[in-house]
Design an enzyme around this catalytic site. Structure first.
Site, mmCIF file in Angstrom:
data_model
loop_
_atom_site.group_PDB
_atom_site.id
_atom_site.type_symbol
_atom_site.label_atom_id
_atom_site.label_comp_id
_atom_site.label_asym_id
_atom_site.label_seq_id
_atom_site.Cartn_x
_atom_site.Cartn_y
_atom_site.Cartn_z
ATOM 1 N N CYS A 110 1.057 -1.187 0.102
ATOM 2 C CA CYS A 110 0.064 -0.050 0.041
ATOM 3 C C CYS A 110 1.055 1.187 0.076
ATOM 4 O O CYS A 110 1.934 1.074 0.691
ATOM 5 C CB CYS A 110 -0.986 -0.071 1.262
ATOM 6 S SG CYS A 110 -1.927 1.467 1.315
ATOM 7 N N HIS A 153 -9.331 -3.551 -2.621
ATOM 8 C CA HIS A 153 -8.430 -2.754 -1.787
ATOM 9 C C HIS A 153 -8.640 -1.439 -1.507
ATOM 10 O O HIS A 153 -8.667 -0.752 -0.534
ATOM 11 C CB HIS A 153 -6.988 -3.063 -2.377
ATOM 12 C CG HIS A 153 -5.951 -2.406 -1.814
ATOM 13 N ND1 HIS A 153 -4.697 -2.808 -1.022
ATOM 14 C CD2 HIS A 153 -5.579 -0.904 -1.575
ATOM 15 C CE1 HIS A 153 -3.863 -2.120 -0.769
ATOM 16 N NE2 HIS A 153 -4.389 -0.813 -0.931
ATOM 17 N N GLU A 154 -9.055 -0.586 -2.589
ATOM 18 C CA GLU A 154 -9.522 0.539 -2.625
ATOM 19 C C GLU A 154 -10.748 0.947 -2.134
ATOM 20 O O GLU A 154 -10.831 1.871 -1.155
ATOM 21 C CB GLU A 154 -9.416 1.037 -4.276
ATOM 22 C CG GLU A 154 -8.064 1.189 -4.889
ATOM 23 C CD GLU A 154 -6.906 1.773 -4.573
ATOM 24 O OE1 GLU A 154 -6.920 2.365 -3.545
ATOM 25 O OE2 GLU A 154 -5.975 1.052 -4.779
HETATM 26 C C1 SB7 Z 1 -4.084 -4.589 -5.098
HETATM 27 C C2 SB7 Z 1 -4.237 -3.109 -4.766
HETATM 28 C C3 SB7 Z 1 -3.121 -2.580 -4.354
HETATM 29 C C4 SB7 Z 1 -2.198 -3.574 -3.810
HETATM 30 C C5 SB7 Z 1 -2.297 -4.721 -3.968
HETATM 31 C C6 SB7 Z 1 -3.379 -5.289 -4.294
HETATM 32 C C7 SB7 Z 1 -2.936 -1.028 -4.565
HETATM 33 C C8 SB7 Z 1 -1.769 -0.606 -3.817
HETATM 34 C C9 SB7 Z 1 -1.579 1.029 -3.965
HETATM 35 N N1 SB7 Z 1 -2.560 1.450 -2.866
HETATM 36 O O1 SB7 Z 1 -2.167 1.757 -1.734
HETATM 37 C C10 SB7 Z 1 -3.983 1.982 -3.167
HETATM 38 O O2 SB7 Z 1 -4.650 2.092 -2.239
HETATM 39 NI NI NI Z 2 -3.597 1.002 -0.560
#
Ligand code: SB7
Ligand code: NI
Length: 190
Positions: A110, A153-154
């Site tokens: 993240c 995740h979002e």
């Molecule tokens: C799916 C999405 C992400 C990470 C792992 C699996 C997004 C990572 C970037 N972010 O922190 C967005 O919130």
């Molecule tokens: Ni994130």
């Protein structure tokens, strides 16, 4: 333009808040916010721009991560990822989901977390989602694979949830019931 210093990190209270619904039709300010979020993810995946502006690559970013507690996020997968998805989601919702789960075998990362937190993050394998685009039109679509994981995740960021909240603290790599691993070449997706 959003850069790393605009992104808040774990410990900041905004990341734990439930974000506010965006009023429709979108204000010029909210439209600009959506455009900037999408610009960040696109730029961060462009090697040259990422290096030039010192951007950490990410497939998505949510408004609360830049300390704006509103229900809006951007996701972008470039052509090379084999996925074809680029969107800004306003007031997004999961309307239905599979019983089956999925997780990234390399775990998740993240932009708001400056450390690696290893472990499986169980997500729904398939979701049907709804929301509004930047121009205020309603969208409804089905996602699976990495886009489905990234959407969840979002969406979690809009509800004050961090990816590691889903990791089993006693056994981070414990087999997840009813789940298929998603194996990507990259170790950890961010
Ligand atoms: C799916 C999405 C992400 C990470 C792992 C699996 C997004 C990572 C970037 N972010 O922190 C967005 O919130
Ligand atoms: Ni994130």
């Amino acid at each position: 333009m959003i850069v790393m210093k605009d992104i808040i990190r774990e410990g900041h209270p905004t990341l734990r808040q439930k974000a506010e619904e965006v009023k429709l039709p979108l204000s010029a300010e909210d439209q600009k916010l959506g455009e900037e979020l999408l610009e960040y993810v696109k730029n961060s995946q462009d090697d040259e721009l990422a290096e030039k502006y010192d951007l950490r690559p990410g497939v998505g970013i949510a408004a609360p991560q830049i300390n704006i507690s509103k229900r809006i996020f951007a996701l972008h997968f470039d052509e090379h990822s084999g996925e074809n998805l680029s969107l800004v989601a306003v007031n997004p919702k999961i309307v239905s989901h599979s019983v089956e789960k999925a997780y990234l075998s390399g775990g998740e990362g993240c932009l708001s977390v400056d450390r690696s937190v290893p472990g499986y993050v169980p997500r729904y394998a398939r979701i049907t989602v709804k929301g509004y685009t930047l121009t205020g039109e309603e969208f409804k679509t089905r996602l699976k694979g990495l886009p489905a994981i990234a959407f969840q995740h979002e969406l979690d960021h809009l509800n004050g949830i961090m990816f590691y909240d889903h990791i089993n603290p006693n056994d981070p790599f414990q087999e997840v019931e009813n789940a298929s691993p998603i194996d990507l070449q990259a170790e950890t997706v961010e």
